[in-house]
Write a protein that holds these residues in place. Structure first.
Motif, PDB file in Angstrom:
ATOM      1  N   LYS A 200      -7.439  -8.122   4.682  1.00 12.56           N
ATOM      2  CA  LYS A 200      -8.909  -8.250   5.026  1.00 12.56           C
ATOM      3  C   LYS A 200      -8.944  -6.982   5.999  1.00 12.56           C
ATOM      4  N   ALA A 201      -8.083  -6.662   6.834  1.00 10.14           N
ATOM      5  CA  ALA A 201      -8.257  -5.546   7.869  1.00 10.14           C
ATOM      6  C   ALA A 201      -8.126  -4.260   6.829  1.00 10.14           C
ATOM      7  N   SER A 202      -7.203  -3.992   5.967  1.00  5.54           N
ATOM      8  CA  SER A 202      -6.961  -2.889   5.200  1.00  5.54           C
ATOM      9  C   SER A 202      -8.387  -2.565   4.426  1.00  5.54           C
ATOM     10  N   HIS A 203      -9.010  -3.852   3.974  1.00  2.00           N
ATOM     11  CA  HIS A 203     -10.539  -3.401   3.421  1.00  2.00           C
ATOM     12  C   HIS A 203     -11.540  -3.146   4.230  1.00  2.00           C
ATOM     13  N   TRP A 204     -11.657  -3.839   5.578  1.00  2.00           N
ATOM     14  CA  TRP A 204     -12.762  -3.371   6.345  1.00  2.00           C
ATOM     15  C   TRP A 204     -12.388  -2.134   7.235  1.00  2.00           C
ATOM     16  N   LEU A 205     -11.100  -1.618   7.334  1.00  2.00           N
ATOM     17  CA  LEU A 205     -10.863  -0.216   7.970  1.00  2.00           C
ATOM     18  C   LEU A 205     -10.856   0.942   6.977  1.00  2.00           C
ATOM     19  N   GLY A 206     -11.069   0.334   5.799  1.00  2.00           N
ATOM     20  CA  GLY A 206     -11.269   1.586   4.873  1.00  2.00           C
ATOM     21  C   GLY A 206     -10.120   2.125   4.405  1.00  2.00           C
ATOM     22  N   LEU A 207      -8.913   1.382   4.573  1.00  2.00           N
ATOM     23  CA  LEU A 207      -7.552   1.818   4.000  1.00  2.00           C
ATOM     24  C   LEU A 207      -7.307   1.620   2.558  1.00  2.00           C
ATOM     25  N   GLY A 208      -7.911   0.085   2.138  1.00  2.00           N
ATOM     26  CA  GLY A 208      -8.006  -0.292   0.872  1.00  2.00           C
ATOM     27  C   GLY A 208      -6.839  -1.122   0.985  1.00  2.00           C
ATOM     28  N   SER A 209      -7.123  -2.393   0.102  1.00  5.65           N
ATOM     29  CA  SER A 209      -6.315  -3.622   0.179  1.00  5.65           C
ATOM     30  C   SER A 209      -5.126  -3.072  -0.724  1.00  5.65           C
ATOM     31  N   ASP A 210      -5.226  -2.138  -1.514  1.00  7.42           N
ATOM     32  CA  ASP A 210      -3.914  -1.912  -2.386  1.00  7.42           C
ATOM     33  C   ASP A 210      -2.883  -1.115  -1.571  1.00  7.42           C
ATOM     34  N   ASN A 211      -3.544  -0.734  -0.421  1.00  2.11           N
ATOM     35  CA  ASN A 211      -2.602   0.159   0.699  1.00  2.11           C
ATOM     36  C   ASN A 211      -1.860  -0.840   1.659  1.00  2.11           C
ATOM     37  N   CYS A 212      -2.007  -2.254   1.346  1.00  2.65           N
ATOM     38  CA  CYS A 212      -1.665  -3.132   2.402  1.00  2.65           C
ATOM     39  C   CYS A 212      -0.316  -3.578   1.388  1.00  2.65           C
ATOM     40  N   VAL A 213       0.752  -3.265   1.704  1.00  2.00           N
ATOM     41  CA  VAL A 213       1.786  -3.590   0.718  1.00  2.00           C
ATOM     42  C   VAL A 213       2.780  -4.744   1.151  1.00  2.00           C
ATOM     43  N   ALA A 214       2.861  -5.664   0.199  1.00  2.00           N
ATOM     44  CA  ALA A 214       3.453  -6.912   0.387  1.00  2.00           C
ATOM     45  C   ALA A 214       5.087  -6.920   0.165  1.00  2.00           C
ATOM     46  N   VAL A 215       5.882  -7.053   1.308  1.00  2.00           N
ATOM     47  CA  VAL A 215       7.325  -7.120   1.223  1.00  2.00           C
ATOM     48  C   VAL A 215       7.785  -8.420   0.687  1.00  2.00           C
ATOM     49  N   ARG A 216       8.953  -8.319   0.204  1.00  2.00           N
ATOM     50  CA  ARG A 216       9.302  -9.635  -0.412  1.00  2.00           C
ATOM     51  C   ARG A 216       9.991 -10.578   0.753  1.00  2.00           C
ATOM     52  N   THR A 217      10.008 -11.777   0.627  1.00  2.00           N
ATOM     53  CA  THR A 217      10.821 -12.736   1.697  1.00  2.00           C
ATOM     54  C   THR A 217      12.119 -13.482   1.040  1.00  2.00           C
ATOM     55  N   ASN A 218      12.751 -13.793   1.932  1.00  2.00           N
ATOM     56  CA  ASN A 218      14.000 -14.793   1.407  1.00  2.00           C
ATOM     57  C   ASN A 218      13.716 -16.061   1.419  1.00  2.00           C
ATOM     58  N   GLU A 219      14.299 -16.933   1.154  1.00  2.00           N
ATOM     59  CA  GLU A 219      14.247 -18.527   0.862  1.00  2.00           C
ATOM     60  C   GLU A 219      13.727 -19.057   1.969  1.00  2.00           C
ATOM     61  N   ARG A 220      13.984 -18.522   3.515  1.00  2.00           N
ATOM     62  CA  ARG A 220      13.113 -19.233   4.591  1.00  2.00           C
ATOM     63  C   ARG A 220      12.123 -18.452   4.838  1.00  2.00           C
TER      64      ARG A 220
END
Length: 506
Positions: A200-220
């Motif tokens: 949401k912040a990436s959208h509101w601040l004009g960065l663009g939600s595509d530029n909020c990159v999701a990093v993978r997580t482990n089983e925990r």
């Protein structure tokens, strides 16, 4: 009615109107308002749930130009609102990341509402301004920030946004005046199980939600540092500009804690701002046994913490803290409003904190937390945090004693969250019969039991899917400092889920 008559009528009746407070305080003092006595929980409903159309029939919600209710009628409206609201201080409300409030915090909330001040200048909130300044300094010391700064904001989403805005300002201060035109796309990184506020912040601040990159997580549920670094390098290669990394200290669902020290090494290597979303897990700052959960926090440039989660401060209470000195927070957010923040005032204007905030008027949220700490000391809350986490581990142990009926999502959670499935009797089959269709049916169980909970009013436990792990709905039980539960309450929770679970059709 003409204006003069209307104004005179209000003026002449004001003294009597203030008597409504006596009536309201009487309502608040009733046992069934807060439901904090464990001996009465069996007889007190958490909520008397009605569908919206039914509730509209009971409470007249319409507002008219010529509305006129007597004090007695207003008291009845207030009683109805209390009656049909969720009693979040009921000891069996475990639906959110917050729960029962600390009575000292509630006392503070009543006082701040009555004073109706605003935390932007010392002039209008002298005592509260000093309290906010002292509390921010104290939390900075706990976090290991020698020259820290901070501000109270309206919730964790805004506190996380403060971190992004500060990081952007430090990287490119010209953005404040000339905007982001012609710049390389700024990219931030956060785990796939982190809070949605970063998208949401990436959208509101004009960065663009595509530029909020999701990093993978482990089983925990913890962010994979190898994937973080790979995605930073990848973003640079495609012509973008990495500038911000978020670590989560207590994810919303599993309560997982990212490796802050490991992320700090990567952030330092690539010259990025490191923020820690500790909105849930920030209470580990007070812990005597689990402080290691947030090891490395002192290396982060900023962090967010919601003491209304876990600790029991009345909603809302949210902190943004930064170890950056040199008035960076004020320079980032100040608009130099000279009609309000005069520099020629008759006192030390450094206590006018409004220039550091994106808000103008701001609720006095510091006093509630400060009054709690004065009443008990933060060491006592550390023991209560440890007790809440211990309750989580005890619930895991109890779930393991009923393996045919309950199944843990994680064998051991890190914080006070415990996630699990309930398996109704009709679905108990050998392991080789647990087909994809069986799991699809199991994912419908928690929502159906939740409906039974709402109508019975005996228990409220939330449920959630976990998209990052391709998992459907399971129960998410969250323990908080208040109520201070005893172990027999854990048996009630599981017994009640079983009782309600056998009433559903799957």
């Amino acid at each position: 009615m003409d204006q003069a008559t209307a104004v005179n009528r209000v003026r002449d009746g004001l003294i009597d109107d203030w008597k409504i407070l006596e009536n309201v305080f009487h309502l608040l003092q009733k046992d069934d308002t807060f439901c904090v006595d464990p001996q009465k929980w069996n007889k007190q409903k958490i909520v008397s749930f009605l569908q919206p159309d039914e509730l509209k029939e009971l409470i007249n919600l319409k507002i008219r130009e010529t509305e006129k209710c007597t004090l007695a009628e207003i008291e009845q409206i207030c009683q109805s609102v209390i009656e049909y609201s969720v009693k979040t201080s009921h000891g069996r409300f475990h639906n959110q990341l917050f729960g029962q409030v600390d009575p000292f915090g509630m006392a503070g909330a009543l006082i701040t509402e009555a004073m109706n001040g605003s935390s932007y200048t010392y002039e209008v909130a002298p005592v509260f301004s000093l309290i906010e300044t002292e509390l921010i300094a104290s939390v900075c010391r706990l976090a290991g920030y020698k020259d820290g700064d901070g501000i109270f904001g309206p919730g964790g989403s805004m506190s996380n946004m403060y971190g992004i805005v500060m990081a952007r300002y430090k990287y490119a201060p010209e953005v404040k005046t000339s905007g982001m035109f012609g710049m390389r796309p700024l990219v931030l990184f956060t785990s796939e199980e982190s809070h949605y506020s970063f998208v949401k912040a990436s959208h509101w601040l004009g960065l663009g939600s595509d530029n909020c990159v999701a990093v993978r997580t482990n089983e925990r549920g913890q962010m994979l540092l190898d994937d973080l670094e790979a995605k930073i390098i990848e973003s640079n290669a495609r012509g973008a500009q990495p500038f911000f990394v978020n670590c989560t200290a207590g994810t919303t669902v599993l309560g997982a804690f990212d490796d802050i020290n490991g992320a700090a090494d990567i952030a330092e290597r690539h010259g990025l701002w490191l923020h820690v979303d500790a909105c849930l897990g920030g209470a580990a700052l007070l812990s005597h046994k689990h402080r290691s959960l947030i090891a490395g926090l002192e290396r982060a440039n900023s962090f967010a913490w919601n003491p209304h989660k876990t600790v029991g401060v009345p909603l809302q209470c949210s902190l943004f803290l930064t170890r950056e000195s040199g008035e960076l927070l004020q320079r980032c957010n100040s608009a130099e409003a000279n009609y309000l923040f005069h520099q020629d005032k008759f006192y030390d204007v450094s206590y006018d904190t409004g220039n550091k905030s994106v808000q103008c008027g701001r609720k006095i949220d510091a006093f509630k937390f400060w009054l709690m700490l004065k009443a008990r000391g933060y060491g006592q809350y550390g023991h209560l945090v440890d007790h809440a986490i211990d309750m989580g581990r005890m619930l895991e142990d109890k779930l393991r004693t009923r393996p045919d009926r309950f199944r843990l999502v994680l064998q051991k959670h890190e914080y006070s969250n415990v996630c699990f499935w309930y398996i109704p009797k009709a679905m108990r089959v050998p392991a080789d019969k647990e087909t994809p269709d069986w799991w699809t049916r199991l994912y419908t169980v928690a929502p159906k039991i939740k409906e039974k909970m709402a109508y019975s009013g005996t228990l409220m436990v939330g449920y959630s899917p976990l998209k990052a792990r391709n998992l459907g709905n399971f129960f998410r039980m969250v323990f908080t400092c208040f109520p201070v539960l005893q172990t027999n309450e854990l048996d009630f929770i599981l017994d009640e889920i079983e009782r309600l679970g056998e009433q559903i059709v799957v």
